[in-house]
Design an enzyme around this catalytic site. Structure first.
Site, PDB file in Angstrom:
ATOM      1  N   SER A 236       0.757  -1.296   0.061  1.00 29.74           N
ATOM      2  CA  SER A 236      -0.152  -0.127  -0.145  1.00 29.74           C
ATOM      3  C   SER A 236       1.135   1.298  -0.111  1.00 29.74           C
ATOM      4  CB  SER A 236      -0.703   0.089   1.155  1.00 29.74           C
ATOM      5  OG  SER A 236      -1.780   1.204   1.294  1.00 29.74           O
ATOM      6  N   GLY A 237       0.227   2.238  -0.319  1.00 27.31           N
ATOM      7  CA  GLY A 237       1.114   3.643  -0.109  1.00 27.31           C
ATOM      8  C   GLY A 237       2.144   3.705  -0.628  1.00 27.31           C
TER       9      GLY A 237
ATOM     10  N   GLY B  71       4.995   2.552   0.084  1.00 25.43           N
ATOM     11  CA  GLY B  71       5.860   1.211  -0.075  1.00 25.43           C
ATOM     12  C   GLY B  71       5.588   0.464  -1.161  1.00 25.43           C
TER      13      GLY B  71
ATOM     14  N   SER C 174       8.773   9.555  10.455  1.00 22.38           N
ATOM     15  CA  SER C 174       7.809  10.670  10.226  1.00 22.38           C
ATOM     16  C   SER C 174       8.237  11.965  10.923  1.00 22.38           C
ATOM     17  CB  SER C 174       6.489  10.234  10.952  1.00 22.38           C
ATOM     18  OG  SER C 174       5.686  11.403  10.377  1.00 22.38           O
TER      19      SER C 174
ATOM     20  N   TYR D 103       1.509   7.515  18.117  1.00 28.06           N
ATOM     21  CA  TYR D 103       2.106   7.391  16.709  1.00 28.06           C
ATOM     22  C   TYR D 103       3.531   8.142  16.759  1.00 28.06           C
ATOM     23  CZ  TYR D 103       3.009   8.179  11.815  1.00 28.06           C
ATOM     24  OH  TYR D 103       3.387   8.091  10.747  1.00 28.06           O
TER      25      TYR D 103
HETATM   26  N1  LIG Z   1       0.893   8.755   4.575  1.00 29.00           N
HETATM   27  C1  LIG Z   1       1.710   9.839   5.271  1.00 29.00           C
HETATM   28  O1  LIG Z   1       1.302  11.120   5.589  1.00 29.00           O
HETATM   29  C2  LIG Z   1       2.865   9.406   6.154  1.00 29.00           C
HETATM   30  C3  LIG Z   1       3.866  10.629   6.862  1.00 29.00           C
HETATM   31  C4  LIG Z   1       4.753  10.175   7.577  1.00 29.00           C
HETATM   32  C5  LIG Z   1       5.245   8.956   7.582  1.00 29.00           C
HETATM   33  N2  LIG Z   1       4.495   7.752   7.341  1.00 29.00           N
HETATM   34  C6  LIG Z   1       4.824   6.418   7.441  1.00 29.00           C
HETATM   35  O2  LIG Z   1       5.034   5.656   6.134  1.00 29.00           O
HETATM   36  C7  LIG Z   1       4.851   4.316   6.184  1.00 29.00           C
HETATM   37  C8  LIG Z   1       3.988   3.903   5.155  1.00 29.00           C
HETATM   38  O3  LIG Z   1       2.814   4.378   5.376  1.00 29.00           O
HETATM   39  P1  LIG Z   1       1.784   4.750   4.333  1.00 29.00           P
HETATM   40  O4  LIG Z   1       1.505   6.243   4.314  1.00 29.00           O
HETATM   41  O5  LIG Z   1       2.029   4.091   3.037  1.00 29.00           O
HETATM   42  O6  LIG Z   1       0.307   4.186   4.868  1.00 29.00           O
HETATM   43  P2  LIG Z   1      -0.478   2.817   4.148  1.00 29.00           P
HETATM   44  O7  LIG Z   1      -1.085   3.059   2.799  1.00 29.00           O
HETATM   45  O8  LIG Z   1      -1.533   2.616   5.233  1.00 29.00           O
HETATM   46  O9  LIG Z   1       0.376   1.577   4.198  1.00 29.00           O
HETATM   47  C9  LIG Z   1       0.952   0.819   5.454  1.00 29.00           C
HETATM   48  C10 LIG Z   1       1.275  -0.400   5.031  1.00 29.00           C
HETATM   49  O10 LIG Z   1       1.919  -0.994   6.263  1.00 29.00           O
HETATM   50  C11 LIG Z   1       1.216  -2.450   6.310  1.00 29.00           C
HETATM   51  N3  LIG Z   1       0.787  -3.020   7.786  1.00 29.00           N
HETATM   52  C12 LIG Z   1       0.303  -2.094   8.538  1.00 29.00           C
HETATM   53  N4  LIG Z   1       0.184  -2.928   9.715  1.00 29.00           N
HETATM   54  C13 LIG Z   1       0.905  -4.077   9.564  1.00 29.00           C
HETATM   55  C14 LIG Z   1       0.897  -5.284  10.327  1.00 29.00           C
HETATM   56  N5  LIG Z   1       0.608  -5.394  11.623  1.00 29.00           N
HETATM   57  N6  LIG Z   1       1.697  -6.350   9.815  1.00 29.00           N
HETATM   58  C15 LIG Z   1       2.270  -6.153   8.695  1.00 29.00           C
HETATM   59  N7  LIG Z   1       1.892  -4.983   7.704  1.00 29.00           N
HETATM   60  C16 LIG Z   1       1.322  -3.967   8.262  1.00 29.00           C
HETATM   61  C17 LIG Z   1      -0.097  -2.251   5.483  1.00 29.00           C
HETATM   62  O11 LIG Z   1      -0.421  -3.475   5.195  1.00 29.00           O
HETATM   63  P3  LIG Z   1      -1.935  -3.774   4.432  1.00 29.00           P
HETATM   64  O12 LIG Z   1      -1.682  -3.248   2.851  1.00 29.00           O
HETATM   65  O13 LIG Z   1      -2.271  -4.917   4.605  1.00 29.00           O
HETATM   66  O14 LIG Z   1      -2.953  -2.832   5.051  1.00 29.00           O
HETATM   67  C18 LIG Z   1       0.570  -1.389   4.387  1.00 29.00           C
HETATM   68  O15 LIG Z   1       1.304  -2.089   3.335  1.00 29.00           O
HETATM   69  C19 LIG Z   1       4.292   4.430   7.893  1.00 29.00           C
HETATM   70  O16 LIG Z   1       5.652   3.829   8.579  1.00 29.00           O
HETATM   71  C20 LIG Z   1       3.936   5.730   8.290  1.00 29.00           C
HETATM   72  O17 LIG Z   1       4.014   5.671   9.527  1.00 29.00           O
HETATM   73  C21 LIG Z   1       3.310   8.208   6.327  1.00 29.00           C
END
Ligand SMILES: NC(=O)c1ccc[n+]([C@@H]2O[C@H](COP(=O)([O-])OP(=O)(O)OC[C@H]3O[C@@H](n4cnc5c(N)ncnc54)[C@H](OP(=O)(O)O)[C@@H]3O)[C@@H](O)[C@H]2O)c1
Length: 281
Positions: free
Chosen positions: A13-14, A16, A139, A164
């Site tokens: 997702s996202g 990654g 983050s 968080y």
């Molecule tokens: N979006 C933002 O604005 C932002 C800002 C700063 C930092 N971040 C960081 O960026 C990283 C990626 O987040 P994103 O924004 O791309 O969010 P996202 O789209 O919600 O993706 C989160 C990913 O983590 C996986 N995941 C969550 N819980 C898990 C678990 N218990 N076991 C295995 N996999 C798990 C999800 O799997 P599923 O596909 O199965 O749900 C998904 O692949 C995170 O560390 C987040 O803290 C994001």
């Protein structure tokens, strides 16, 4: 990245998912750690379209659980003779306090313990593959947080965004201590802030936070394509081949808060995490 093996969490997702596709597009073989089989297989199909015949694979684990994370690390270590890059990226936020089967607060377990445990389980492979890299997604939310070693599990006054933010502070402290411990081994460790990105992040957190995040994303957030840039950069650019212990934003070194630069806290967090994980520090 031809011939390089990249292990990645949160690749379904996202940011990654975009980063995985980009790395596959430049020849890397992806080893995903996913929790949901359907989402894992869907991502694999997209990766195979980008890099056919490369042998991308997925392993499945709930990274909030210590035993499951240890198990998947051992599974990957047994299957992969070399690992060039480990990307710890899976993360989440929870509106209400929840506790895992290990007795840990769910944000701390998912966002911090999993980075520590997976890296620990794959360290021999990374060392044997040096030069190798560990990239941890943190983050800018860490700026709001301090660490209370008397209450790492947020038992008092739980607030989702604060838990968080603390877990993201842990990501930076952990990265810096890993870099210190890995000095001279050829294994680097860096972390990043991807920006505020319009992913699925926060959608399932519950309560007012999900509502606010969803509304804010529509107005302020950058795309996942843009948000993945620093992740791809740290995983693949020759420019950062020898940099370790850095916190990056927009593909540049940035300065985290003083709390995130506290070496004593980093060492204490390492020791405490190892204790919670049942590993010797
Ligand atoms: N979006 C933002 O604005 C932002 C800002 C700063 C930092 N971040 C960081 O960026 C990283 C990626 O987040 P994103 O924004 O791309 O969010 P996202 O789209 O919600 O993706 C989160 C990913 O983590 C996986 N995941 C969550 N819980 C898990 C678990 N218990 N076991 C295995 N996999 C798990 C999800 O799997 P599923 O596909 O199965 O749900 C998904 O692949 C995170 O560390 C987040 O803290 C994001």
């Amino acid at each position: 990245m031809h011939g390089k093996v990249v292990v990645m969490t949160g690749g379904t997702s996202g940011i990654g998912e975009v980063a995985a596709e980009r790395l596959a597009g430049v020849g890397a073989r992806l080893v995903l750690v996913a929790r949901d089989r359907a989402r894992g297989e869907a991502t694999l199909a997209r990766l195979r379209a980008r890099g056919p015949g490369v042998g991308h694979v997925a392993h499945y684990a709930d990274l909030s659980l210590i035993a499951d994370t240890k198990r998947v690390a051992a599974e990957i270590a047994a299957a992969e003779p070399r690992i060039d890059v480990l990307i710890n990226n899976a993360g989440a936020m929870f509106g209400r306090r929840r506790v895992t089967a290990d007795g840990l607060e769910l944000t701390f377990a998912t966002n911090h313990m999993s980075y520590f445990l997976l890296t620990h389980g794959l360290r021999e492979r990374l060392l044997a593959s040096a030069p190798a890299r560990v990239v941890n997604t943190s983050s800018a939310a860490h700026r709001r947080a301090g660490l209370d070693f008397e209450d790492l599990q947020s038992t008092r006054d739980y607030r989702g965004f604060m838990a968080y933010s603390r877990s993201k502070l842990c990501n930076i402290l952990y990265t810096r201590e890993l870099a210190r411990r890995s000095a001279g081994t050829g294994v680097t460790a860096n972390c990043l802030h991807p920006g505020f990105v319009a992913t699925r992040f926060g959608d399932a957190s519950g309560g007012l936070f999900s509502y606010v995040v969803r509304a804010s994303k529509k107005v302020f957030a950058i795309s996942s394509d843009k948000g993945a840039e620093t992740l791809v950069y740290l995983a693949s650019s020759p420019e950062v081949a020898t940099i370790s212990g850095g916190y990056f934003y927009q593909c540049q070194l940035a300065t985290p808060t003083r709390a995130a630069q506290d070496y004593a806290a980093a060492r204490r967090l390492w020791a405490e995490t190892a204790r919670l994980a049942g590993l010797s520090g």
